[in-house]
Design a protein around this motif. Sequence first.
Motif, PDB file in Angstrom:
ATOM      1  N   TYR A   1      -2.829  -5.747  -2.383  1.00 44.45           N
ATOM      2  CA  TYR A   1      -2.639  -5.759  -0.933  1.00 44.45           C
ATOM      3  C   TYR A   1      -3.526  -4.716  -0.246  1.00 44.45           C
ATOM      4  O   TYR A   1      -4.064  -4.966   0.822  1.00 44.45           O
ATOM      5  N   HIS A   2      -3.674  -3.550  -0.889  1.00 40.80           N
ATOM      6  CA  HIS A   2      -4.510  -2.481  -0.352  1.00 40.80           C
ATOM      7  C   HIS A   2      -5.970  -2.946  -0.262  1.00 40.80           C
ATOM      8  O   HIS A   2      -6.637  -2.756   0.764  1.00 40.80           O
ATOM      9  N   ALA A   3      -6.460  -3.541  -1.349  1.00 39.76           N
ATOM     10  CA  ALA A   3      -7.852  -4.028  -1.366  1.00 39.76           C
ATOM     11  C   ALA A   3      -8.056  -5.139  -0.342  1.00 39.76           C
ATOM     12  O   ALA A   3      -9.109  -5.208   0.312  1.00 39.76           O
ATOM     13  N   THR A   4      -7.068  -5.985  -0.163  1.00 44.11           N
ATOM     14  CA  THR A   4      -7.158  -7.050   0.840  1.00 44.11           C
ATOM     15  C   THR A   4      -7.215  -6.455   2.239  1.00 44.11           C
ATOM     16  O   THR A   4      -8.040  -6.876   3.071  1.00 44.11           O
ATOM     17  N   ALA A   5      -6.367  -5.459   2.503  1.00 40.97           N
ATOM     18  CA  ALA A   5      -6.373  -4.795   3.812  1.00 40.97           C
ATOM     19  C   ALA A   5      -7.698  -4.075   4.049  1.00 40.97           C
ATOM     20  O   ALA A   5      -8.246  -4.099   5.156  1.00 40.97           O
ATOM     21  N   ARG A   6      -8.234  -3.466   2.988  1.00 38.14           N
ATOM     22  CA  ARG A   6      -9.533  -2.792   3.087  1.00 38.14           C
ATOM     23  C   ARG A   6     -10.615  -3.786   3.478  1.00 38.14           C
ATOM     24  O   ARG A   6     -11.437  -3.517   4.366  1.00 38.14           O
ATOM     25  N   ASP A   7     -10.626  -4.935   2.832  1.00 39.14           N
ATOM     26  CA  ASP A   7     -11.637  -5.952   3.112  1.00 39.14           C
ATOM     27  C   ASP A   7     -11.520  -6.500   4.529  1.00 39.14           C
ATOM     28  O   ASP A   7     -12.514  -6.914   5.115  1.00 39.14           O
ATOM     29  N   LYS A   8     -10.314  -6.492   5.069  1.00 36.14           N
ATOM     30  CA  LYS A   8     -10.094  -6.968   6.440  1.00 36.14           C
ATOM     31  C   LYS A   8     -10.284  -5.853   7.476  1.00 36.14           C
ATOM     32  O   LYS A   8     -10.257  -6.118   8.672  1.00 36.14           O
ATOM     33  N   GLY A   9     -10.428  -4.606   7.003  1.00 33.11           N
ATOM     34  CA  GLY A   9     -10.585  -3.488   7.925  1.00 33.11           C
ATOM     35  C   GLY A   9      -9.295  -3.087   8.623  1.00 33.11           C
ATOM     36  O   GLY A   9      -9.327  -2.472   9.690  1.00 33.11           O
ATOM     37  N   ASP A  10      -8.165  -3.392   8.024  1.00 30.58           N
ATOM     38  CA  ASP A  10      -6.850  -3.094   8.603  1.00 30.58           C
ATOM     39  C   ASP A  10      -6.440  -1.666   8.247  1.00 30.58           C
ATOM     40  O   ASP A  10      -5.739  -1.426   7.260  1.00 30.58           O
ATOM     41  N   THR A  11      -6.878  -0.704   9.064  1.00 36.29           N
ATOM     42  CA  THR A  11      -6.643   0.707   8.752  1.00 36.29           C
ATOM     43  C   THR A  11      -5.167   1.082   8.777  1.00 36.29           C
ATOM     44  O   THR A  11      -4.740   1.950   8.010  1.00 36.29           O
ATOM     45  N   GLN A  12      -4.388   0.450   9.626  1.00 34.34           N
ATOM     46  CA  GLN A  12      -2.957   0.751   9.678  1.00 34.34           C
ATOM     47  C   GLN A  12      -2.280   0.347   8.361  1.00 34.34           C
ATOM     48  O   GLN A  12      -1.484   1.104   7.804  1.00 34.34           O
ATOM     49  N   ALA A  13      -2.598  -0.822   7.850  1.00 30.45           N
ATOM     50  CA  ALA A  13      -2.033  -1.277   6.579  1.00 30.45           C
ATOM     51  C   ALA A  13      -2.504  -0.394   5.433  1.00 30.45           C
ATOM     52  O   ALA A  13      -1.724  -0.073   4.527  1.00 30.45           O
ATOM     53  N   ILE A  14      -3.766   0.015   5.473  1.00 26.66           N
ATOM     54  CA  ILE A  14      -4.301   0.877   4.417  1.00 26.66           C
ATOM     55  C   ILE A  14      -3.501   2.169   4.339  1.00 26.66           C
ATOM     56  O   ILE A  14      -3.127   2.617   3.252  1.00 26.66           O
ATOM     57  N   GLU A  15      -3.228   2.776   5.472  1.00 25.81           N
ATOM     58  CA  GLU A  15      -2.441   4.023   5.478  1.00 25.81           C
ATOM     59  C   GLU A  15      -1.036   3.782   4.932  1.00 25.81           C
ATOM     60  O   GLU A  15      -0.490   4.614   4.208  1.00 25.81           O
ATOM     61  N   TYR A  16      -0.455   2.654   5.271  1.00 23.93           N
ATOM     62  CA  TYR A  16       0.869   2.290   4.783  1.00 23.93           C
ATOM     63  C   TYR A  16       0.852   2.145   3.258  1.00 23.93           C
ATOM     64  O   TYR A  16       1.737   2.660   2.568  1.00 23.93           O
ATOM     65  N   PHE A  17      -0.164   1.471   2.722  1.00 27.48           N
ATOM     66  CA  PHE A  17      -0.246   1.287   1.273  1.00 27.48           C
ATOM     67  C   PHE A  17      -0.490   2.605   0.551  1.00 27.48           C
ATOM     68  O   PHE A  17       0.027   2.814  -0.547  1.00 27.48           O
ATOM     69  N   LYS A  18      -1.266   3.493   1.128  1.00 27.55           N
ATOM     70  CA  LYS A  18      -1.485   4.809   0.512  1.00 27.55           C
ATOM     71  C   LYS A  18      -0.157   5.528   0.290  1.00 27.55           C
ATOM     72  O   LYS A  18       0.081   6.106  -0.779  1.00 27.55           O
ATOM     73  N   VAL A  19       0.697   5.511   1.304  1.00 26.86           N
ATOM     74  CA  VAL A  19       1.997   6.175   1.205  1.00 26.86           C
ATOM     75  C   VAL A  19       2.878   5.493   0.158  1.00 26.86           C
ATOM     76  O   VAL A  19       3.484   6.153  -0.695  1.00 26.86           O
ATOM     77  N   MET A  20       2.931   4.174   0.213  1.00 25.29           N
ATOM     78  CA  MET A  20       3.755   3.430  -0.755  1.00 25.29           C
ATOM     79  C   MET A  20       3.290   3.676  -2.188  1.00 25.29           C
ATOM     80  O   MET A  20       4.112   3.900  -3.087  1.00 25.29           O
ATOM     81  N   GLU A  21       1.989   3.628  -2.408  1.00 26.72           N
ATOM     82  CA  GLU A  21       1.447   3.834  -3.751  1.00 26.72           C
ATOM     83  C   GLU A  21       1.772   5.227  -4.263  1.00 26.72           C
ATOM     84  O   GLU A  21       2.215   5.387  -5.411  1.00 26.72           O
ATOM     85  N   ARG A  22       1.559   6.230  -3.420  1.00 25.41           N
ATOM     86  CA  ARG A  22       1.821   7.613  -3.831  1.00 25.41           C
ATOM     87  C   ARG A  22       3.300   7.825  -4.163  1.00 25.41           C
ATOM     88  O   ARG A  22       3.640   8.417  -5.189  1.00 25.41           O
ATOM     89  N   LYS A  23       4.187   7.324  -3.311  1.00 25.33           N
ATOM     90  CA  LYS A  23       5.619   7.500  -3.552  1.00 25.33           C
ATOM     91  C   LYS A  23       6.073   6.773  -4.812  1.00 25.33           C
ATOM     92  O   LYS A  23       6.883   7.294  -5.582  1.00 25.33           O
ATOM     93  N   LEU A  24       5.559   5.575  -5.020  1.00 22.76           N
ATOM     94  CA  LEU A  24       5.916   4.820  -6.220  1.00 22.76           C
ATOM     95  C   LEU A  24       5.435   5.539  -7.476  1.00 22.76           C
ATOM     96  O   LEU A  24       6.188   5.706  -8.442  1.00 22.76           O
ATOM     97  N   TYR A  25       4.186   5.995  -7.448  1.00 18.68           N
ATOM     98  CA  TYR A  25       3.615   6.644  -8.636  1.00 18.68           C
ATOM     99  C   TYR A  25       4.323   7.960  -8.951  1.00 18.68           C
ATOM    100  O   TYR A  25       4.715   8.208 -10.084  1.00 18.68           O
ATOM    101  N   ARG A  26       4.470   8.792  -7.943  1.00 19.61           N
ATOM    102  CA  ARG A  26       5.028  10.128  -8.172  1.00 19.61           C
ATOM    103  C   ARG A  26       6.554  10.147  -8.260  1.00 19.61           C
ATOM    104  O   ARG A  26       7.108  10.968  -8.993  1.00 19.61           O
TER     105      ARG A  26
END
Length: 143
Positions: free
Chosen positions: A29-54
Amino acid sequence: MYLWIKALHLIAVVTWFAALFYLPRLFVYHATARDKGDTQAIEYFKVMERKLYRGIMTPSMIAVLVLGGWLLYLVPGFLSQGWMHAKLALVVALIGYHHVCLAYMKRLAAGTCDKSHRFFRMFNELPTIGLLLIVFLAVVKPF
């Protein structure tokens, strides 16, 4: 005591695999948002990924390793069996996959990852293979 530790180990395994399945899906989903230039979604995925991993993935992996080690301490005879050697080799591979996920997470967060959503869809399937093999080894004990 053995059965309690085994139950906790299995719970930790389920939790770790849930995260191993979900984090790469977030990468899709992050890569898809990146390809679409959806910066709001990218920031959302960064937070979700970090919280899930850590918050889930790494603590679950640590619990799997500690509880699995405890089980081996209680039943050291398993270490002389071939199925356990194969299972432990797969666990080492999954630990490597876990750390590769961290590397991709950092690259995606920094905007330096050039992997496509298709790549991450394939990457997402690797833990499934590990899970199938580990379950068959632990239950069937073929060698």
